[in-house]
Each structure stands twice: as C-alpha cells, then as structure tokens.
Design a protein around this motif. Structure first.
Motif, PDB file in Angstrom:
ATOM      1  N   VAL A 114      21.648  16.646  20.619  1.00 12.20           N
ATOM      2  CA  VAL A 114      20.539  16.730  19.661  1.00 12.20           C
ATOM      3  C   VAL A 114      19.320  16.017  20.237  1.00 12.20           C
ATOM      4  O   VAL A 114      19.430  15.153  21.101  1.00 12.20           O
ATOM      5  N   LYS A 115      18.145  16.395  19.737  1.00  8.19           N
ATOM      6  CA  LYS A 115      16.902  15.765  20.182  1.00  8.19           C
ATOM      7  C   LYS A 115      16.763  14.372  19.575  1.00  8.19           C
ATOM      8  O   LYS A 115      17.261  14.101  18.483  1.00  8.19           O
ATOM      9  N   SER A 116      16.054  13.525  20.293  1.00  5.52           N
ATOM     10  CA  SER A 116      15.829  12.161  19.798  1.00  5.52           C
ATOM     11  C   SER A 116      15.087  12.172  18.465  1.00  5.52           C
ATOM     12  O   SER A 116      15.311  11.326  17.608  1.00  5.52           O
ATOM     13  N   SER A 117      14.192  13.170  18.280  1.00 10.40           N
ATOM     14  CA  SER A 117      13.391  13.238  17.056  1.00 10.40           C
ATOM     15  C   SER A 117      14.214  13.592  15.824  1.00 10.40           C
ATOM     16  O   SER A 117      13.712  13.551  14.704  1.00 10.40           O
ATOM     17  N   GLN A 118      15.498  13.948  16.010  1.00 11.89           N
ATOM     18  CA  GLN A 118      16.370  14.270  14.880  1.00 11.89           C
ATOM     19  C   GLN A 118      17.222  13.071  14.462  1.00 11.89           C
ATOM     20  O   GLN A 118      17.868  13.097  13.424  1.00 11.89           O
ATOM     21  N   CYS A 119      17.243  12.024  15.292  1.00 11.43           N
ATOM     22  CA  CYS A 119      18.166  10.901  15.088  1.00 11.43           C
ATOM     23  C   CYS A 119      17.524   9.741  14.325  1.00 11.43           C
ATOM     24  O   CYS A 119      16.309   9.523  14.376  1.00 11.43           O
ATOM     25  N   PHE A 120      18.365   8.972  13.656  1.00  9.64           N
ATOM     26  CA  PHE A 120      17.893   7.804  12.905  1.00  9.64           C
ATOM     27  C   PHE A 120      19.005   6.769  12.850  1.00  9.64           C
ATOM     28  O   PHE A 120      20.190   7.081  13.051  1.00  9.64           O
ATOM     29  N   SER A 121      18.632   5.541  12.557  1.00  5.03           N
ATOM     30  CA  SER A 121      19.606   4.507  12.213  1.00  5.03           C
ATOM     31  C   SER A 121      18.951   3.532  11.247  1.00  5.03           C
ATOM     32  O   SER A 121      17.757   3.235  11.357  1.00  5.03           O
ATOM     33  N   VAL A 122      19.731   3.076  10.283  1.00  6.04           N
ATOM     34  CA  VAL A 122      19.266   2.106   9.287  1.00  6.04           C
ATOM     35  C   VAL A 122      20.251   0.951   9.297  1.00  6.04           C
ATOM     36  O   VAL A 122      21.471   1.161   9.290  1.00  6.04           O
TER      37      VAL A 122
ATOM     38  N   ASP B 189      17.193  -4.281   6.666  1.00  6.30           N
ATOM     39  CA  ASP B 189      16.343  -5.137   7.498  1.00  6.30           C
ATOM     40  C   ASP B 189      15.719  -4.408   8.680  1.00  6.30           C
ATOM     41  O   ASP B 189      14.926  -4.981   9.416  1.00  6.30           O
ATOM     42  N   GLY B 190      16.072  -3.108   8.863  1.00  5.60           N
ATOM     43  CA  GLY B 190      15.448  -2.368   9.952  1.00  5.60           C
ATOM     44  C   GLY B 190      15.737  -0.882   9.875  1.00  5.60           C
ATOM     45  O   GLY B 190      16.746  -0.462   9.303  1.00  5.60           O
ATOM     46  N   ILE B 191      14.829  -0.079  10.426  1.00  6.72           N
ATOM     47  CA  ILE B 191      15.022   1.365  10.500  1.00  6.72           C
ATOM     48  C   ILE B 191      14.400   1.847  11.797  1.00  6.72           C
ATOM     49  O   ILE B 191      13.327   1.391  12.198  1.00  6.72           O
ATOM     50  N   SER B 192      15.131   2.725  12.502  1.00 10.01           N
ATOM     51  CA  SER B 192      14.585   3.267  13.750  1.00 10.01           C
ATOM     52  C   SER B 192      14.798   4.765  13.800  1.00 10.01           C
ATOM     53  O   SER B 192      15.747   5.298  13.226  1.00 10.01           O
ATOM     54  N   MET B 193      13.879   5.437  14.468  1.00  7.36           N
ATOM     55  CA  MET B 193      13.940   6.879  14.637  1.00  7.36           C
ATOM     56  C   MET B 193      14.122   7.144  16.125  1.00  7.36           C
ATOM     57  O   MET B 193      13.341   6.664  16.941  1.00  7.36           O
ATOM     58  N   GLY B 194      15.160   7.883  16.478  1.00  8.96           N
ATOM     59  CA  GLY B 194      15.457   8.128  17.879  1.00  8.96           C
ATOM     60  C   GLY B 194      16.832   7.585  18.229  1.00  8.96           C
ATOM     61  O   GLY B 194      17.516   6.980  17.405  1.00  8.96           O
ATOM     62  N   LYS B 195      17.246   7.765  19.482  1.00 10.76           N
ATOM     63  CA  LYS B 195      18.595   7.361  19.899  1.00 10.76           C
ATOM     64  C   LYS B 195      18.618   5.890  20.304  1.00 10.76           C
ATOM     65  O   LYS B 195      18.650   5.550  21.488  1.00 10.76           O
TER      66      LYS B 195
END
Length: 509
Positions: free
Chosen positions: A223-231, A204-210
């Motif tokens: 780590v950089k924010s551009s390397q992070c994800f959450s689903v 129901d959602g996906i985000s890139m960053g912290k």
C-alpha cells in the motif's frame, strides 16, 4: 423588527455555498446559534448571501436555522450594510456582530468570538460542537479499514475491520473515542481478537505514513504511504491503512477537530518525520494538552491584548538602583557623527519617570544638564527598549574610538526610538546598576519580561538581555495558533517526499 426584539446581539453572516471555508464554519456557527437559542442569550443571525444563483442560495440556506436576506435583494442590502456601518467585507465567511439597539458594530471579526464560545460548548460536554465537522460525522457512520496486528508466529497480519467515532456524551471533558471491530471473524479460533477502543482524551500522537516498526515490517507492504496511519495513546497503538487516501486524511481531520474543541493542539513532530523516506514519507504530530496553567496564561494574554496596563510612577521609582539612575551616572558615550565617524564623549545617563512615557525615558546628555535634560539630547523610551547587550558587542564599541574602553564596563541600549553604546565610569558595578534598574522598570510594566540570554562560553561568551511582550511569551508557551483554517496543521494526501523537503506534505517545516 423582523426578529425578536429581545435580541441583544445581531450577527450579519456573509457567506456563500461555493466557499469551502464557509462550509466548514457554517456548522460551527449553527451549533453556537442553537445553544444560544436554548439559553435565550439574545443572539440572532441574518444570512447575507453571496451565492451566484437562486438555486445555490436555496440549497445552502436550507442548512441554516436563522433568518436570511431574500436572494433578489442580497446584493443591494449587502452594499447598504457596508455603507451604513462604514466597513468593507472583502472575503467570506465574515461575521459582523451588531448591537441592534445602538446600531453599532461590536465586533468586525465575529468568527473569533464564535470559536471561543464553541470551545466552551465542547469543554462543557455539548456534543454539537464536537459533531460539527464533516469528517467527524463520516467517522461516526463507520469507515472500513485494514488494521495491522502483531502475531508471534506470522509476524504482521492484516485484518479487515470497521472504525468508528463514538461520543457517549458523559459530560464535561468527554471527547469521545475511536472504536474498532473486525468485519469478518477469523476462522482460526486461536486468532487474536482485534476489537478495541481508544479515548481521544488519552491520545498523545498521530502520524500519517509508514511510521513505526509495525507499518514497515514484512506483511505490511503493498500500500502507499499516503494510505497508512497510526494513533498512539500511551502504550496502546492503532495502525493500519485505508483503501482511499482521502479517508486517511478524514481520520486526521476528525481527530484534529475533536482535540481542538478542548483547546488541545497538534504540534509537528520532526522525530516521527525522520522515520520516513523519499518513497515512504511520514507526517507526524504530537498532542499538546490544554492545562489549567495554559488557561491562566490565555486569560492573562487576552487581558494584555486589550491594552497596556497603567503604571504608577511611584512604583517605577521604588528601587535603589532606579533612584541612583535618576540622579545620573557618568558615562563615556560612543556615537557616529554626521560623517559616520566614531567619536567618544563624556556624558550622563539619566532616567526620568514622570511625564516621560508610560515607563519613563532614559536620557544621555551633558553632565551639567542632567537635572533637566534638554529637548535635543539623546533619549530612549523604556517602553520601546528591545535589548541590552553587555561588553563590546556593537560595531561602534569595536572601533578605534573605543579601543581603551574596558569590555566589562561597556553596554549598549537598543530600541527603535534610539540606540546608545556606553562605557560606565565606575565600571562593572554601574553596569549592574543599570541592568537591575531596567529589570525593575520592566517588571513594573506588568506586560513585559526581561530575559537574560547567553551565547558561547568562557571568554567568548556574549551576554544580552532581551525585552519581550508577555502576551507573545504566553502565546509561544501555549503553542497558541489562530483559529483561521490556513494556520492549522493539515495533511496533503498526495505528498511525495518527507517532511521538510520541497514539495512535501509540510514543505519548509
């Protein structure tokens, strides 16, 4: 003929190896082509190259299962095709769909037709459409990732793992799943097993960053924010980071592609974006699922785009208020003269349904001529009506000429072909008659809707009625976007500031 003479549709595919959108579209076209061939649906493709060398042509054409114009003749035949079919092909990729028997162009924008069929393939469980994307193929092989796990003792713990996209091919509606497992089993036998899976039809959602607590907690730094994800999928969530920001972007594109195959969409989620900061930006999307109601709206929208439906004049007149309007209502009209000075004039507002446009016409003229309005009188095609505002909202009704007019008896009819501000002789009752009459006519059109809008409250409240095309209303409700690559959500792995700020991953919203 150079192809099977049972071919019903010939697609002439203008493409090139140096074109990035072409490289994305070619695998999708290949999936449709192979499916059509299996079903013997009579589709053939002819590749007309715009490559810059024979070597480029050979390498690119090697990925295609259809026919091609020899590279040496491509430029000459390219021009001949455009001349014969009287069309210009300025950009690639372009797919012309031709009826080979009649020798006419069926569809100049053949890519849209292919995208529609691709979705049908995916929704019917055909894996070729789901796997026709580079990022999905890479994710199928498995990608190394560091996952963040909540531990009641240590807080957030980082664990090395491998994440894969798995498609079991269970048939219609199967979008596959994300599967992850630990690379090196933890030596601590009491350590939590982090392996798991997440079906993409539940996401129901996906985000890139912290974003979220886990990615901003102690133990998730470095780590950089551009390397992070959450689903997320309901109560289940998966969070971590990749060593390369491009892999993070690849995960996003893979999920986006699979969802799009089922007509599901990713919609910008500003609440998630607010979770970030200048140094640790976040880009978030929620999933808008395709429903039977949206399918029905899509069907109606496509039917409306073919052209406005015919309207029976008898149906237009099948309303008490419309019949009253055909006899004419006494009004005081407020207009500007040649010197742009306001003036008031007693007139009649009349509606004529026959031989006066698809939805009829509203006339304002001398009351003595209301039975047959003269050609030089004021008029507004109901087809063109954009809005009706009640009260003294227009500038002309706020001038000295309309000082004595009662606000409750005033209205303005606004459209590109004409505009008139009126005061009804019988006051608020006749205003209601006009509104109900127009509402009936708009409803009878079957391709428009009449929506009441209010602004403010109490004695300062402004009321108006807006006319909208149903096709546009359906499109907004579905959050429907064109299939062109430039219109789809994307993530810039080098973003520097949060969503909505200049220079951000989704600058300007």
């Amino acid at each position: 003929c150079p192809w099977d003479c049972s071919v019903k549709t010939l697609g002439i595919y203008f493409s090139a190896s140096w074109c990035a959108p072409c490289k994305k579209f070619t695998p999708l076209l290949k999936a449709v082509y192979e499916s059509k061939k299996e079903k013997k649906d009579g589709l053939e493709i002819l590749y007309c190259s715009r490559d810059k060398s024979q070597e480029e042509f050979d390498g690119y054409y090697g990925t295609m299962p259809w026919l091609a114009v020899p590279y040496a003749d491509a430029l000459k035949i390219d021009k001949a095709i455009q001349l014969h079919f009287k069309t210009k092909v300025k950009i690639v990729p372009t797919l012309l769909l031709i009826d080979p028997k009649l020798g006419v162009v069926i569809e100049k924008e053949g890519r849209a037709r292919i995208h529609d069929y691709q979705r049908e393939l995916a929704m019917n469980g055909d894996s070729r459409r789901l796997l026709a994307h580079k990022s999905v193929v890479e994710l199928q092989k498995g990608v190394d990732v560091v996952l963040y796990v909540l531990d009641t003792v240590k807080g957030v713990e980082q664990r090395e793992a491998t994440i894969k996209y798995v498609l079991e091919g269970k048939g219609k509606g199967d979008q596959g799943k994300l599967v992850w497992s630990e690379k090196n089993k933890a030596q601590d036998k009491f350590a939590k097993d982090i392996s798991g899976e997440m079906p993409l039809n539940k996401v129901d959602g996906i985000s890139m960053g912290k974003s979220g607590i886990i990615l901003k907690a102690p133990g998730a730094g470095g780590v950089k924010s551009s390397q992070c994800f959450s689903v997320t999928a309901g109560q289940q969530s998966l969070a971590g980071h990749f060593s390369d920001p491009e892999q993070c972007k690849g995960l996003f594109e893979a999920v986006q592609h699979v969802l799009d195959c089922g007509k599901d969409k990713l919609s910008q989620d500003k609440k998630v974006a607010s979770d970030g900061s200048v140094k640790q930006p976040v880009v978030g999307y929620r999933v808008v699922r395709w429903t039977p109601e949206m399918e029905e709206m899509e069907r109606k929208r496509k039917a409306l785009e073919k052209g406005p439906p015919a309207v029976d004049p008898k149906e237009l007149l099948d309303c008490k208020e419309v019949k009253l309007l055909t006899k004419g209502l006494g009004v005081m009209s407020y207009t500007l003269d040649e010197l742009q000075m306001p003036k008031a004039k007693k007139m009649a507002l009349v509606y004529k349904a026959k031989k006066a446009g698809r939805l009829g016409t509203l006339f304002w003229c001398d009351p003595r001529k209301k039975r047959k309005p003269p050609a030089d009188c004021g008029r507004l095609e109901v087809e063109d009506l954009a809005s009706i505002s009640l009260g003294k909202q227009t500038r002309i009704l706020q001038t000295a000429a309309a000082t004595m007019a009662e606000a409750e008896a005033c209205l303005s009819l606004i459209g590109p072909s004409g505009q008139i501000s009126l005061e009804m002789e019988e006051g608020e009752l006749e205003v209601d008659t006009v509104i109900k009459a127009v509402e009936h006519i708009i409803k009878a059109s079957k391709d428009k809707t009449f929506i009441k809008e209010t602004d403010g409250h109490g004695k300062f409240q402004k009321v108006s009625y807006q006319v909208h095309k149903l096709a546009e209303v359906y499109k907004r409700k579905m959050n429907d976007e064109d299939d062109e690559e430039g219109d789809r959500p994307s993530v810039d792995v080098n973003w520097q500031v949060p969503l909505g700020f200049e220079g951000g991953a989704y600058a300007g919203g």
